[in-house]
Design a protein around this motif. Structure first.
Motif, PDB file in Angstrom:
ATOM      1  N   GLY A 332      97.424 -68.719  26.638  1.00  0.00           N
ATOM      2  CA  GLY A 332      98.638 -67.952  26.352  1.00  0.00           C
ATOM      3  C   GLY A 332      98.673 -67.408  24.951  1.00  0.00           C
ATOM      4  N   ASN A 333      99.756 -67.704  24.239  1.00  0.00           N
ATOM      5  CA  ASN A 333      99.991 -67.066  22.950  1.00  0.00           C
ATOM      6  C   ASN A 333      99.873 -68.013  21.774  1.00  0.00           C
ATOM      7  OD1 ASN A 333     100.559 -64.741  24.332  1.00  0.00           O
ATOM      8  ND2 ASN A 333     102.767 -65.038  24.290  1.00  0.00           N
ATOM      9  N   CYS A 334      99.668 -67.431  20.600  1.00  0.00           N
ATOM     10  CA  CYS A 334      99.732 -68.176  19.354  1.00  0.00           C
ATOM     11  C   CYS A 334     100.398 -67.248  18.342  1.00  0.00           C
ATOM     12  CB  CYS A 334      98.337 -68.590  18.893  1.00  0.00           C
ATOM     13  SG  CYS A 334      97.244 -67.197  18.605  1.00  0.00           S
ATOM     14  N   ASP A 335     100.539 -67.713  17.108  1.00  0.00           N
ATOM     15  CA  ASP A 335     101.127 -66.876  16.062  1.00  0.00           C
ATOM     16  C   ASP A 335     100.098 -66.636  14.975  1.00  0.00           C
ATOM     17  OD1 ASP A 335     103.808 -66.793  17.151  1.00  0.00           O
ATOM     18  OD2 ASP A 335     103.934 -68.911  16.606  1.00  0.00           O
ATOM     19  N   VAL A 336     100.062 -65.418  14.459  1.00  0.00           N
ATOM     20  CA  VAL A 336      99.138 -65.098  13.374  1.00  0.00           C
ATOM     21  C   VAL A 336      99.923 -64.465  12.234  1.00  0.00           C
ATOM     22  CG1 VAL A 336      97.030 -63.871  12.724  1.00  0.00           C
ATOM     23  CG2 VAL A 336      97.317 -64.651  15.072  1.00  0.00           C
ATOM     24  N   ALA A 337      99.564 -64.830  11.008  1.00  0.00           N
ATOM     25  CA  ALA A 337     100.230 -64.253   9.843  1.00  0.00           C
ATOM     26  C   ALA A 337      99.720 -62.830   9.630  1.00  0.00           C
ATOM     27  CB  ALA A 337      99.935 -65.101   8.613  1.00  0.00           C
ATOM     28  N   VAL A 338     100.604 -61.856   9.880  1.00  0.00           N
ATOM     29  CA  VAL A 338     100.261 -60.451   9.693  1.00  0.00           C
ATOM     30  C   VAL A 338     101.338 -59.831   8.821  1.00  0.00           C
ATOM     31  CG1 VAL A 338      99.899 -58.225  10.850  1.00  0.00           C
ATOM     32  CG2 VAL A 338      99.127 -60.323  11.951  1.00  0.00           C
ATOM     33  N   LEU A 339     100.948 -59.178   7.751  1.00  0.00           N
ATOM     34  CA  LEU A 339     101.895 -58.563   6.823  1.00  0.00           C
ATOM     35  C   LEU A 339     102.968 -59.568   6.396  1.00  0.00           C
ATOM     36  CD1 LEU A 339     102.422 -55.098   8.558  1.00  0.00           C
ATOM     37  CD2 LEU A 339     101.013 -55.581   6.572  1.00  0.00           C
ATOM     38  N   ASP A 340     102.519 -60.759   6.000  1.00  0.00           N
ATOM     39  CA  ASP A 340     103.420 -61.781   5.457  1.00  0.00           C
ATOM     40  C   ASP A 340     104.446 -62.342   6.433  1.00  0.00           C
ATOM     41  OD1 ASP A 340     102.107 -61.563   3.085  1.00  0.00           O
ATOM     42  OD2 ASP A 340     103.473 -60.032   2.314  1.00  0.00           O
ATOM     43  N   ARG A 341     104.249 -62.155   7.722  1.00  0.00           N
ATOM     44  CA  ARG A 341     105.139 -62.851   8.658  1.00  0.00           C
ATOM     45  C   ARG A 341     104.346 -63.201   9.915  1.00  0.00           C
ATOM     46  NH1 ARG A 341     107.002 -57.487   8.571  1.00  0.00           N
ATOM     47  NH2 ARG A 341     106.352 -56.408  10.452  1.00  0.00           N
ATOM     48  N   LEU A 342     104.883 -64.152  10.679  1.00  0.00           N
ATOM     49  CA  LEU A 342     104.168 -64.575  11.882  1.00  0.00           C
ATOM     50  C   LEU A 342     104.426 -63.597  13.019  1.00  0.00           C
ATOM     51  CD1 LEU A 342     104.708 -68.435  11.841  1.00  0.00           C
ATOM     52  CD2 LEU A 342     102.591 -67.170  11.390  1.00  0.00           C
ATOM     53  N   GLN A 343     103.342 -63.211  13.697  1.00  0.00           N
ATOM     54  CA  GLN A 343     103.488 -62.333  14.839  1.00  0.00           C
ATOM     55  C   GLN A 343     102.725 -62.930  16.016  1.00  0.00           C
ATOM     56  OE1 GLN A 343     103.374 -58.146  14.495  1.00  0.00           O
ATOM     57  NE2 GLN A 343     103.407 -58.163  12.263  1.00  0.00           N
ATOM     58  N   THR A 344     103.155 -62.574  17.208  1.00  0.00           N
ATOM     59  CA  THR A 344     102.549 -63.138  18.410  1.00  0.00           C
ATOM     60  C   THR A 344     101.211 -62.482  18.720  1.00  0.00           C
ATOM     61  OG1 THR A 344     104.756 -63.506  19.272  1.00  0.00           O
ATOM     62  CG2 THR A 344     102.959 -63.606  20.867  1.00  0.00           C
ATOM     63  N   ALA A 345     100.220 -63.318  19.011  1.00  0.00           N
ATOM     64  CA  ALA A 345      98.918 -62.810  19.464  1.00  0.00           C
ATOM     65  C   ALA A 345      98.586 -63.523  20.767  1.00  0.00           C
ATOM     66  CB  ALA A 345      97.845 -63.069  18.428  1.00  0.00           C
ATOM     67  N   ARG A 346      97.877 -62.821  21.623  1.00  0.00           N
ATOM     68  CA  ARG A 346      97.587 -63.311  22.965  1.00  0.00           C
ATOM     69  C   ARG A 346      96.098 -63.602  23.095  1.00  0.00           C
ATOM     70  NH1 ARG A 346      98.690 -58.753  24.951  1.00  0.00           N
ATOM     71  NH2 ARG A 346      96.665 -58.065  25.629  1.00  0.00           N
ATOM     72  N   ILE A 347      95.759 -64.740  23.673  1.00  0.00           N
ATOM     73  CA  ILE A 347      94.352 -65.063  23.954  1.00  0.00           C
ATOM     74  C   ILE A 347      93.780 -63.990  24.879  1.00  0.00           C
ATOM     75  CG2 ILE A 347      92.863 -66.609  25.278  1.00  0.00           C
ATOM     76  CD1 ILE A 347      93.367 -68.184  23.026  1.00  0.00           C
ATOM     77  N   THR A 348      92.638 -63.461  24.521  1.00  0.00           N
ATOM     78  CA  THR A 348      92.034 -62.366  25.280  1.00  0.00           C
ATOM     79  C   THR A 348      90.565 -62.676  25.486  1.00  0.00           C
ATOM     80  OG1 THR A 348      93.474 -60.927  23.978  1.00  0.00           O
ATOM     81  CG2 THR A 348      91.795 -59.846  25.305  1.00  0.00           C
ATOM     82  N   SER A 349      90.043 -62.355  26.657  1.00  0.00           N
ATOM     83  CA  SER A 349      88.623 -62.646  26.872  1.00  0.00           C
ATOM     84  C   SER A 349      87.764 -61.713  26.014  1.00  0.00           C
ATOM     85  CB  SER A 349      88.265 -62.541  28.356  1.00  0.00           C
ATOM     86  OG  SER A 349      88.468 -61.219  28.788  1.00  0.00           O
ATOM     87  N   VAL A 350      86.645 -62.253  25.558  1.00  0.00           N
ATOM     88  CA  VAL A 350      85.697 -61.520  24.724  1.00  0.00           C
ATOM     89  C   VAL A 350      84.486 -61.199  25.600  1.00  0.00           C
ATOM     90  CG1 VAL A 350      84.246 -61.684  22.668  1.00  0.00           C
ATOM     91  CG2 VAL A 350      86.501 -62.756  22.682  1.00  0.00           C
TER      92      VAL A 350
END
Lengths: 359, 130
Positions: A332-350
């Motif tokens: 599912g999802n996690c949070d990543v620090a982007v532009l000084d705030r946490l934003q949602t990122a989704r696990i994606t197949s590589v």
């Protein structure tokens, strides 16, 4: 700004934006990274990758020695074919990742970025034993032609130069030698394509013949966005001495099929291949706006679990994607620090974009 | 790229145009967009945000990196360019027109006069490059 390749004048004349890359003066782009990226996905583009270091390993014991030195097993190579592999420390950390080509039972070629040239030479020389020699192949240029039309257009360019080379019958991951030219159907973009090693003095004529066929020049910027979309790691970012190949998304480079084969790092590498290491590589797609950048922290319900090792905007997906090294698997999802705030990122197949030949 | 003559420039590479109603329109210079390369994302400021001069209030991201965009003078944000959400590349293709980023009501419109004229900016940008 670093060592000039045989194509330096051509790059300068094309008003390329030049940067220092591993000690070489290389084009970052010729105007637009995104246009160059799209040219590779849609048709064909050419890259000057003469910063590659080429080593030949020769001698009666060359095969046995490379089976010891490399995590992947060169015993499965046919003459002319290629293998992607790692070269590891005893503790499983990666010294470098590289391509190895088998030219004959007693002769192999290794290709890797010059960034690790000194380190690799020192390591390889330090492990040399009788009946194996290493020679650095110099005074060459290396040109990568990548994209769905790369093979056909390169064939036309070679015809126009009256070269007796037929590249359209070359199989994926195989190579052909023709005089001083060495051509392989390999690449780093996730598309079909070729990598051509040729004498420095002939580089400009091939480059210009390719341009005549509307193969556009592309720089390191597009090379980076393409390889991220294709899920290929870059040494120094996604792959390093502190982590095993299995912790860097390239467990496939650890070959443990031959239980009798002794290779450097086997104890740790075999365990990581079977059971995984302490870290995992995951692909992430940013849900919101912004761009995932290397070094950005990854969190799961408020707990730090790792960081982005490579990130970019993906022109093909029109979203930001990145590779992350994390200390636990999750869905599912996690949070990543982007532009000084946490934003949602989704696990994606590589890979984030399916490789050209499988589309 | 030709610089329109009615613009003023901040050292951090924003351009400013004073409109008839006393507001100012702000974007980034042709030189700046060229240095950044293809833009893939623009974060515009909140409308009504009150800011100091040289406060970072917007972000432009290119393939390569993220860069802050600074308020050239103190004031209040009155409008932002909504078209950039879907088409950030407008900043590359038309930096002085369709690629504008935000509008402000300056606290003191005369403060704009302290910024650089196009000719001065041109030589400033060239010097910075070399």
């Amino acid at each position: 700004m670093g060592i000039h390749t045989a194509l330096h004048e051509v790059h300068a004349d094309s008003l390329a934006k030049l940067v220092n890359f591993s000690g070489y003066c290389m084009p970052l782009h010729y105007g637009s990274v995104i246009d160059e990226h799209r040219a590779v996905r849609d048709s064909a583009a050419m890259f000057d990758i003469s910063y590659m270091c080429i080593l030949e390993v020769v001698g009666e014991r060359a095969t046995n020695w490379l089976r010891l030195m490399l995590s992947n097993d060169v015993a499965k190579l046919d003459i002319g074919s290629a293998l992607y592999t790692c070269m590891c420390l005893e503790d499983g950390g990666v010294i470098d990742d590289l391509m190895v080509f088998k030219l004959s039972d007693f002769q192999y070629r290794l290709y890797f970025d010059s960034a690790r040239r000194r380190k690799n030479l020192k390591w390889l020389n330090g492990h040399l034993s009788g009946k194996v020699e290493i020679h650095e192949v110099r005074d060459n240029a290396v040109i990568a032609i990548q994209g769905p039309d790369a093979i056909g257009l390169t064939n036309l360019a070679m015809d126009s130069l009256d070269l007796p080379l037929q590249v359209n019958e070359l199989k994926r991951f195989s190579s052909v030698t023709c005089g001083e030219w060495f051509v392989s159907r390999t690449g780093y973009s996730g598309e079909d394509g070729l990598e051509v090693t040729l004498p420095a003095g002939q580089a400009e004529s091939l480059w210009k013949a390719l341009a005549e066929q509307n193969v556009v020049p592309a720089g390191l910027g597009a090379r980076n966005t393409l390889r991220i979309e294709a899920g290929f790691g870059l040494y120094g970012q996604d792959i390093d001495e502190d982590h095993s190949p299995a912790e860097s998304g390239i467990a496939r480079t650890i070959d443990i099929d031959d239980s009798d084969r002794v290779f450097i790092g086997r104890k740790v590498l075999e365990e990581h291949r079977r059971f995984g290491g302490r870290y995992f590589q995951v692909g992430l797609t940013l849900e919101g706006q912004g761009v995932l950048r290397r070094g950005a922290g990854v969190q799961l319900v408020g707990q730090s679990i790792g960081q982005i090792t490579s990130g970019s905007f993906s022109p093909t997906r029109s979203a930001s994607v990145g590779l992350a090294r994390v200390d636990r698997m999750f869905t599912g999802n996690c949070d990543v620090a982007v532009l000084d705030r946490l934003q949602t990122a989704r696990i994606t197949s590589v890979p984030f974009v399916p490789h050209g030949l499988s589309r | 790229m030709d610089i329109p003559g009615d613009l003023k420039f901040a050292p951090s590479h924003e351009w400013v145009r004073v409109e008839d109603d006393g507001t100012i329109t702000v974007g980034i210079s042709g030189h700046a967009q060229q240095q950044l390369g293809d833009l893939v994302f623009v974060e515009t400021p909140e409308i009504d945000h009150e800011c100091d001069a040289e406060e970072g209030i917007a972000v432009v991201e290119s393939v390569k990196a993220a860069s802050d965009i600074y308020a050239p003078v103190a004031g209040k944000v009155t409008d932002t360019n909504g078209a950039l959400a879907d088409s950030p590349e407008l900043v590359n293709s038309d930096p002085y027109g369709e690629g504008w980023i935000f509008k402000m009501q300056p606290e003191d419109v005369d403060a704009v006069q302290n910024l650089m004229d196009p000719d001065d900016y041109q030589s400033y940008a060239e010097n910075e490059e070399s």
